[in-house]
Every structure is written in structure tokens, then in C-alpha cells.
Design an enzyme around this catalytic site. Structure first.
Site, PDB file in Angstrom:
ATOM      1  N   CYS A  17      24.194 -21.770 146.471  1.00  0.00           N
ATOM      2  CA  CYS A  17      23.659 -21.212 145.230  1.00  0.00           C
ATOM      3  C   CYS A  17      23.994 -22.093 144.033  1.00  0.00           C
ATOM      4  O   CYS A  17      23.234 -22.155 143.060  1.00  0.00           O
ATOM      5  CB  CYS A  17      24.171 -19.789 145.009  1.00  0.00           C
ATOM      6  SG  CYS A  17      25.973 -19.652 144.933  1.00  0.00           S
ATOM      7  N   HIS A 453      29.029 -15.992 142.964  1.00  0.00           N
ATOM      8  CA  HIS A 453      27.616 -16.357 143.117  1.00  0.00           C
ATOM      9  C   HIS A 453      27.076 -16.916 141.802  1.00  0.00           C
ATOM     10  O   HIS A 453      27.399 -16.418 140.723  1.00  0.00           O
ATOM     11  CB  HIS A 453      26.820 -15.114 143.530  1.00  0.00           C
ATOM     12  CG  HIS A 453      25.359 -15.395 143.755  1.00  0.00           C
ATOM     13  ND1 HIS A 453      24.913 -16.344 144.641  1.00  0.00           N
ATOM     14  CD2 HIS A 453      24.243 -14.837 143.192  1.00  0.00           C
ATOM     15  CE1 HIS A 453      23.588 -16.371 144.626  1.00  0.00           C
ATOM     16  NE2 HIS A 453      23.158 -15.464 143.756  1.00  0.00           N
TER      17      HIS A 453
END
Length: 570
Positions: A17, A453
Site C-alpha cells: 500500500c 495502512h
């Protein structure tokens, strides 16, 4: 939908990510795409009437392996895909990186991953651009001989660019030689070259000088690829800050106590010798002292006292401790300004590096006027303000330079200043249209220092998008500006360009996807890599872990998690 619909998402290959958010952010920069287009494609010579001209083809240069792969991915994610939800893979790009991310890049969510990957990508772009530029230079121009810390006569430089002239123009920019080396002979006609290669390259100017005598050893001009701003560590764990206040703190002078000053030391030595001469009769010792005083006066007439000169002329007992100030400004902001919010702080209770979760707000348009000091605006006396335009009457005799004055402010004493939403910002500062920058992308991080994230907010075709790997949603500007976990910001200078609406036709909406992730990966794995490229190992199953997905406005995303390659609904 009338404006083309969704851009492309990027599939998560395990723990990628941080890569996906950086690629999406870079794809939002018009300046970066223009830069790549300027050198990526091959040229051919054609005869036009009585002259031969060079025209660019649509064929990428074969030696630009990484640049071509990056441009392909940027174009893919910038496509207009209606509501089809296309997604692409970073693996074809990683396979073209000579020093690509190794297995340790996928070992967890280190807070620096996105910043490190951004630096890696820009470094590879710069390296390939330099190789291509060197191969095309047959006969260097005279000014090319100044590459190794030398100065050049400005009359010999064609199309000299200095200060903040022609922001957006890359290549060589020049700063005054007398600021780099104050003792340089005949420096009025000389300049010092700095090379700006990519659109993220800008120039900073740092000044270190004595607050007693004002001597500055020279302005340290350096090329940087972005700013890294620290969050103050002496505030509440959940404090709120704004970007202008962090920039204010960045340009605040740092005071260094109890350091040697060559000029102050020589002045003290000179005074000591003069007093000694008054007690001596004319003779050999008197003449030795007199010659030493004359030599000191000759050196004191120069703008800067070198360490070697100080060692030769001073008396060891005459070393004077003084206070120096250290301050930095932007001298030439880059076309694309990358700002990293450093959230890593040391926790004295656990002796570990942890993440500072404080909220950082930022404007849609950033005014950099307050943070730019052009060469002609810099004071070479450390007792005066860094910028001439900020100078107050009588400032040289200000209490700032009196060590015994107890009224020195916290910023002048070197202490950290707590800054918050109420802190003074640049909203009331003058505005120079050259220094207005528009927000293009934001990378946010959710989670802890080692686990979490990354998502990206980016502006494309006049619309803000919230992109979490392959998930792409429309976002309001208010959501972008009030988001949590701000980690990187990308601002682009306002050149007056307005994005045109790009409608997508019904036939285009019904077309089959042009890019299949699985097929492309299999095809890329089957082919042998181009010269100089390294294979990137695929992420092992043992690295799969539950990873919380950032909050989304979509109802189904509220209880959605990634588990390895799968999407799990709880």
C-alpha cells in the site's frame, strides 16, 4: 461520470500500500508527466525545406527501462474508466528497478516506507535522465567545466537563471559566488551553479553566523527533493497542528550556545596584544607583537576568518565562546513540492520509536512567500534578520545579540515552541503569485509506527479521489483537508493551467479492460528482464496478515479487512 469516471486503482501485492499511494500521488503531478515526456521518447532527424530538424517519435528510448515502466503505470492509473473499476499492478514496475525494493520492504509497515519509496523512485528517474543527458552531449559548453565546486564568470553563462526566475524551469540555476565564499577574489562577476534535474528539486539556503560579531562563513545552498517537517515533541500527544505553523517552526532560528567564533577570538587576541604593546619598549619583542597585530588587522578586514588563519594568529588562551544562530529558508521552491510529516518520536518510557498521531491540517492552496529567501534578499550579517525585507530598524543592536539579556524569547534561546491551530500562520503574510502552490495529493497513514495502512487522496480531472489500493471513491475537498494521519503532501506551483473536462462515451464505457493484472504479471514473469534489471521476489504467504482498512464512506467498507490477498467481511 460525465468527467470520465474513475481513475485506475492499484492491486495490493501483499504489503504494497505504501508503493501504491506514492504512485497515485506522483500520477497527479502535471509537472512530473511533462518532465518524463521531455526526454522519454526517441528523436529522428527529418529534412524540412533547407534545414534538418529533430522531431520526437512515440517510441520510448530503450535505455530508459525504469522511466518507461513508470510512465506506463502513471498513464494507466490516470485513465478514464467510467464505473468499470480497473486495477493495475506495481510488479511490472518493480521488475524494472535496478535496485528495487527487496524482501525487507514487505516485512511490515515501517513508518518510513512511503517516504523511502518516493525517494527511491525519484532517484532512479534522476539517474536515468542523467545517463541519457550525458550520452547526448558531444561538446560541453564552457560553463559545464564548473561541475566540481568551482565558480564561473556569469558573462560566460548563456541564459543565466538565478533566484526564483522561471520557476518550473529545470537545469542549471546560479547563486552569487560571494555568498558561497565571502573571501573569493573578484566575486562580483562570478556565480555558483546548482543542478536541478527533476521537478521535485528545489534549492534551500542555510545561514550560520555569530550573534556577537555577525560573521557568516557563507550561505550553504543545497539542492533538496522535498521538505521533512518534525512535529514538536514537547506538546500533548494528541495536539493539533497546521502546516503553516510547522513551516514557521522550520524557519525559526536555532541558537547554538558556547561555540568558537574565529572573528571574536581574533578581536580578543588583538586587544590583548595591543595592551601588551603599551607595556613594552621598542625592541625585538615589541616588533614581533606589532607584526602579529598588523597581520590580525589584515585578516579582520576580510569578510570571513578561516580556521587555518585563526590557528596561526590566535593565542590559545584567547579562545572566545559565543552564540551562533542557524536558520534555513527555501531559496528556490521546486515545481512539485513534496512535504513529509515526520511522525516518528522517541518514547522515553519504553525506549522505542513510536508514531505521533497528532492531527495536521493543511490548506488547498499554500502560500510559500513567507518561507522563500531569494539570494538578493539575504543578509550576510547574522545579527540581522535572514531576509532583508524582514529587518527591523536598529535590529543589529537588538537584545538578541546580548547573551546576558534575559528577555530573549523562547525561539531565540533554542527551545522548541509549542505550535497549534492558534499559532501564527502565513495567512496574513504578503502573497507573491510565483509562490502559490495548489494541493495535488495527500498520503495518509493509519495505524502504529510499525503496523498500519497507507491511502491516497488525489486530484484528477478536477475531482478529488480517495484511493485505497484498488478501491477508488469520489471524495469531497472537505474530507481531504480534514483527514487523519497526514504523512506526505504534494503541492504543485500555480502556472495558471486549468484542467479540461474529459467526457467518456458510452462505447468507451462498454469496452473490455485493456489491461489484465494477472495476464500482465504472468507475461512479465515469462519474459527475460532487460539489461540491468533485477527480479523482485513475490511476497510469500507467510507475510500475509490482517491489516485494518482505512475508514470509507462506503457502508460495506466499515467492516472490511484485508487478510493477505483476500477481502474479508466480518
Amino acid at each position: 461520470m460525465r468527467n470520465g469516471g474513475e481513475p485506475g486503482g492499484i492491486s495490493n501485492e501483499g504489503n504494497t500500500c505504501f508503493m501504491n499511494s506514492v504512485i497515485q500521488s506522483l500520477a497527479s503531478s502535471r509537472e512530473l508527466l511533462k518532465f518524463i515526456d521531455s526526454y522519454l521518447y526517441s528523436e529522428i532527424s527529418v529534412q524540412k525545406e533547407s534545414e534538418i530538424i529533430s522531431i520526437k517519435t512515440t517510441t520510448p528510448r530503450p535505455e530508459l527501462i525504469f522511466t518507461n515502466a513508470l510512465k506506463t503505470l502513471l498513464e494507466n492509473v490516470n485513465g478514464s474508466y467510467g464505473s468499470r473499476g480497473k486495477e493495475f499492478s506495481t510488479k511490472p514496475l518493480l521488475n524494472k528497478m535496478p535496485n528495487g525494493p527487496k524482501q525487507n520492504f514487505f516485512s511490515g509497515y515501517n513508518q518510513e516506507d512511503a517516504q523511502e519509496f518516493y525517494q527511491l523512485v525519484m532517484g532512479l528517474l534522476e539517474r536515468e535522465h542523467k545517463k541519457m543527458s550525458l550520452s547526448r552531449q558531444v561538446t560541453p559548453e564552457p560553463e559545464e567545466k564548473v561541475s566540481k565546486n568551482k565558480f564561473v564568470d556569469k558573462d560566460n553563462v548563456k541564459d543565466l537563471v538565478s533566484g526564483c526566475e522561471k520557476i518550473g524551469t529545470l537545469g542549471k540555476v546560479y547563486v552569487p559566488a560571494n555568498q558561497v565564499d565571502p573571501n573569493l577574489i573578484d566575486s562580483d562577476h562570478k556565480v555558483y551553479p546548482l543542478e536541478l534535474v527533476t521537478p521535485v528539486d528545489g534549492v534551500s539556503a542555510e545561514r550560520i553566523g555569530c550573534l556577537t560579531c555577525g560573521e557568516v562563513g557563507g550561505i550553504r545552498y543545497s539542492v533538496n527533493s522535498g521538505l521533512s517537517l518534525n512535529l514538536p515533541n514537547n506538546t500533548s500527544y494528541y495536539s493539533s497542528f497546521n502546516l503553516p505553523s510547522l513551516l514557521d517552526n522550520w524557519i525559526t532560528p536555532e541558537i547554538i550556545e558556547d561555540v568558537n567564533c574565529n572573528r571574536c577570538g581574533l578581536n580578543q587576541t588583538k586587544g590583548f596584544l595591543i595592551e601588551k604593546l603599551k607595556t613594552l619598549e621598542d625592541g625585538k619583542v615589541f616588533q614581533q607583537f606589532k607584526r602579529r597585530v598588523d597581520a590580525i588587522e589584515e585578516e579582520l578586514a576580510k569578510p570571513n576568518i578561516s580556521d587555518e588563519t585563526f590557528e596561526n594568529l590566535t593565542i590559545k588562551q584567547m579562545i572566545t565562546k559565543s552564540r551562533k544562530s542557524k536558520q534555513i529558508f527555501l531559496s528556490r521552491p521546486p515545481p512539485l513540492l513534496s512535504i513529509h510529516i515526520n511522525r516518528s518520536v522517541f518514547d522515553p518510557r519504553t525506549y522505542l520509536i513510536v508514531k505521533n498521531p497528532s492531527n495536521v491540517s493543511f490548506p488547498a492552496q499554500l502560500n510559500l512567500t513567507k518561507y522563500v529567501a531569494e539570494p538578493q534578499d539575504i543578509n550576510m550579517d547574522a545579527r540581522l534578520s535572514f531576509r532583508k525585507q524582514d529587518q527591523r530598524p536598529g535590529m543589529a543592536s537588538d537584545h538578541l545579540h546580548n547573551p546576558s539579556d534575559s528577555s530573549v524569547s523562547s525561539s531565540e534561546s533554542g527551545e522548541d515552541i509549542p505550535i497549534s491551530e492558534s499559532s501564527t500562520s502565513s495567512d496574513d503574510s504578503p502573497i507573491d503569485p510565483r509562490f502559490l502552490y495548489n494541493l495535488k495529493a495527500v498520503i495518509s497513514h493509519y495505524g502504529t509506527h510499525n503496523y498500519g495502512h497507507y491511502i491516497c487522496y488525489r486530484k484528477l480531472r478536477g475531482t478529488w479521489w480517495r484511493i485505497s489500493d484498488e478501491s477508488v471513491y469520489v471524495a469531497k475537498e472537505e474530507e481531504v483537508l480534514t483527514g487523519q494521519g497526514t504523512f506526505m503532501l504534494f503541492y504543485e506551483f500555480d502556472d495558471g493551467f486549468t484542467e479540461d473536462l474529459q467526457n467518456v462515451s458510452e462505447s468507451e464505457e462498454e469496452e473490455e479492460p485493456e489491461y489484465d493484472v494477472k495476464n500482465e504479471i504472468e507475461k512479465d514473469d515469462a519474459n527475460s528482464l532487460s539489461s540491468g534489471a533485477n527480479e523482485i521476489d513475490s511476497v510469500s504467504d507467510s507475510m500475509n496478515e490482517i491489516r485494518p482498512l482505512a475508514y470509507s464512506e462506503e457502508p460495506e467498507a466499515d467492516n472490511e479487512f484485508h487478510y493477505g490477498e483476500e477481502r474479508v467481511h466480518l
